[in-house]
Scaffold this active site. Sequence first.
Site, short mmCIF file in Angstrom:
data_model
loop_
_atom_site.label_atom_id
_atom_site.label_comp_id
_atom_site.label_asym_id
_atom_site.label_seq_id
_atom_site.Cartn_x
_atom_site.Cartn_y
_atom_site.Cartn_z
N SER A 47 43.63 34.17 51.85
CA SER A 47 44.82 34.03 50.98
C SER A 47 45.97 33.54 51.83
O SER A 47 46.06 33.87 53.04
CB SER A 47 45.18 35.39 50.38
OG SER A 47 46.48 35.33 49.80
N TYR A 62 46.28 44.22 51.47
CA TYR A 62 45.61 43.02 50.95
C TYR A 62 45.74 41.88 51.96
O TYR A 62 44.75 41.20 52.28
CB TYR A 62 46.22 42.63 49.61
CG TYR A 62 45.67 41.35 49.04
CD1 TYR A 62 44.40 41.29 48.47
CD2 TYR A 62 46.41 40.16 49.09
CE1 TYR A 62 43.89 40.10 47.96
CE2 TYR A 62 45.91 38.97 48.58
CZ TYR A 62 44.65 38.94 48.01
OH TYR A 62 44.15 37.76 47.52
N1 NAP Z 1 44.72 34.39 42.19
C1 NAP Z 1 45.45 34.18 43.29
O1 NAP Z 1 46.67 33.91 43.24
C2 NAP Z 1 44.80 34.24 44.64
C3 NAP Z 1 45.60 33.89 45.76
C4 NAP Z 1 45.02 33.96 47.01
C5 NAP Z 1 43.70 34.33 47.17
N2 NAP Z 1 42.98 34.66 46.07
C6 NAP Z 1 41.59 35.06 46.29
O2 NAP Z 1 40.75 34.25 45.48
C7 NAP Z 1 39.61 35.02 45.07
C8 NAP Z 1 39.49 35.01 43.54
O3 NAP Z 1 40.70 35.55 43.01
P1 NAP Z 1 40.96 35.59 41.40
O4 NAP Z 1 42.42 35.59 41.22
O5 NAP Z 1 40.12 34.60 40.74
O6 NAP Z 1 40.41 37.07 41.08
P2 NAP Z 1 40.17 37.79 39.66
O7 NAP Z 1 40.56 36.90 38.54
O8 NAP Z 1 40.80 39.13 39.78
O9 NAP Z 1 38.57 37.95 39.64
C9 NAP Z 1 37.98 38.76 40.59
C10 NAP Z 1 36.50 38.57 40.54
O10 NAP Z 1 35.92 39.34 41.61
C11 NAP Z 1 34.96 40.24 41.06
N3 NAP Z 1 34.95 41.45 41.88
C12 NAP Z 1 35.99 42.23 42.24
N4 NAP Z 1 35.57 43.25 43.02
C13 NAP Z 1 34.24 43.11 43.16
C14 NAP Z 1 33.22 43.82 43.83
N5 NAP Z 1 33.50 44.93 44.55
N6 NAP Z 1 31.95 43.37 43.75
C15 NAP Z 1 31.65 42.26 43.04
N7 NAP Z 1 32.56 41.53 42.38
C16 NAP Z 1 33.83 41.96 42.43
C17 NAP Z 1 35.38 40.46 39.62
O11 NAP Z 1 34.30 40.89 38.84
P3 NAP Z 1 34.57 41.80 37.49
O12 NAP Z 1 35.42 41.00 36.59
O13 NAP Z 1 33.21 42.06 36.95
O14 NAP Z 1 35.27 43.04 37.98
C18 NAP Z 1 35.86 39.04 39.26
O15 NAP Z 1 34.74 38.22 38.99
C19 NAP Z 1 39.81 36.41 45.66
O16 NAP Z 1 39.15 36.48 46.90
C20 NAP Z 1 41.31 36.49 45.87
O17 NAP Z 1 41.67 37.43 46.86
C21 NAP Z 1 43.50 34.64 44.81
#
Ligand code: NAP
Length: 249
Positions: free
Chosen positions: A145, A158
Site C-alpha cells: 500500500s 496496517y
Molecule cells: N482499497 C484501497 O484503497 C487500497 C489501498 C492500498 C492497498 N490496498 C490493498 O489492496 C488489496 C485489496 O484491497 P480492497 O480494497 O480490494 O479490499 P476489500 O474490498 O476489503 O476486499 C478484501 C478481500 O480480501 C478478502 N479477505 C480479507 N481477509 C481475508 C482472509 N483472512 N483470508 C482470505 N481472504 C480474506 C475478502 O474476502 P471476504 O469478502 O470473503 O471477506 C475480500 O475478497 C488489499 O491487500 C489492500 O490492503 C487497498
Amino acid sequence: MTTLTGLQGKVALVTGGSRGIGAAVSRHLVSLGCRVVIAYRSDHEAADRLAVELAGDSGACTAVQADVADPEAVTALMARAVEVFGGLDILVNCAALGHYRALGKMDAAFIRSILDTNVMGTVLMTEAALPHLPSPGGRIINFASALAYRPIPTSSVYSASKAAVVTLTHAFAKELGPRGITVNAVAPGVIETDMTTKIIEERGEQIIAMTPLARIGQPGDIAGIVGFLASTEAGWVTGRTIIADGGVT
Ligand SMILES: NC(=O)c1ccc[n+]([C@@H]2O[C@H](COP(=O)([O-])OP(=O)(O)OC[C@H]3O[C@@H](n4cnc5c(N)ncnc54)[C@H](OP(=O)(O)O)[C@@H]3O)[C@@H](O)[C@H]2O)c1
C-alpha cells in the site's frame, strides 16, 4: 496493437479475489486468457456471483473459501486450486484487512488480526504455492500500500503490515530469482472499494485535491499493473513494488 503475452491458459490464484481490487484483477486475468481461482474468506455470495460471471461458457473461473491466516485452510486451498485447473502459474496475494485504530485504542487481538492476514497470510500462501509454480516462469504478485511509505494517523499497524509486504517481496525475489520465479508488489493509493467507503465519504474531496491526477483511483487502475507483472513482458522485473496512487507519493 500490442498485447501482453504468456497468459493464455495460465492458472492464477487470486486471494481476496471476490471483491474490490481483487475482483478487478480476477476479471482482468480472465480477459487476458487466464483460468482463475478466486479465494475469499466469508462473503460466499460475492465470490460465487463473480466466479459464475467470469466462468461463463469457458469455465475459466471458480471460487474457493479459505482464511489465508489459517495454515490448514491455506494447505486445503492450494490443494483444491491445483486440482481444479491442474496446476498453478501465478499467485496474487491480494487478501488483506484494512482496519485503522489510533494509539491507545489498540489491543492484541486487533494487532494480530491485521498482521496474521496481511503478513503471515502472504508468507503462508507463498510457501504453499512454491511446489507448484513453474521454474522458470512462475509469478508472485503481492499487495502492499502507498500507506507503507506515507502512514497517516491511525494507520500504523496496517502501514507496518504493508511495509512488511514490501520487504517480503524484495527478499522472496532474491530467494526465488535463481528458480526463474519473479516476485513483485503493487502499492495502491486510495482506491474506491468497500475498504475505503468511509474514508472517501469523510475525506474524498481532500484526497482528490492532493492527487495530481485529480480523481479517486478505481480497481481497474490497479488490475492492469497486475496483468503486466504476470506477463512475459515483465520477466526482467523482480523484487520491485510499484506505487500506483495517481502521483500522491
Ligand atoms: N482499497 C484501497 O484503497 C487500497 C489501498 C492500498 C492497498 N490496498 C490493498 O489492496 C488489496 C485489496 O484491497 P480492497 O480494497 O480490494 O479490499 P476489500 O474490498 O476489503 O476486499 C478484501 C478481500 O480480501 C478478502 N479477505 C480479507 N481477509 C481475508 C482472509 N483472512 N483470508 C482470505 N481472504 C480474506 C475478502 O474476502 P471476504 O469478502 O470473503 O471477506 C475480500 O475478497 C488489499 O491487500 C489492500 O490492503 C487497498
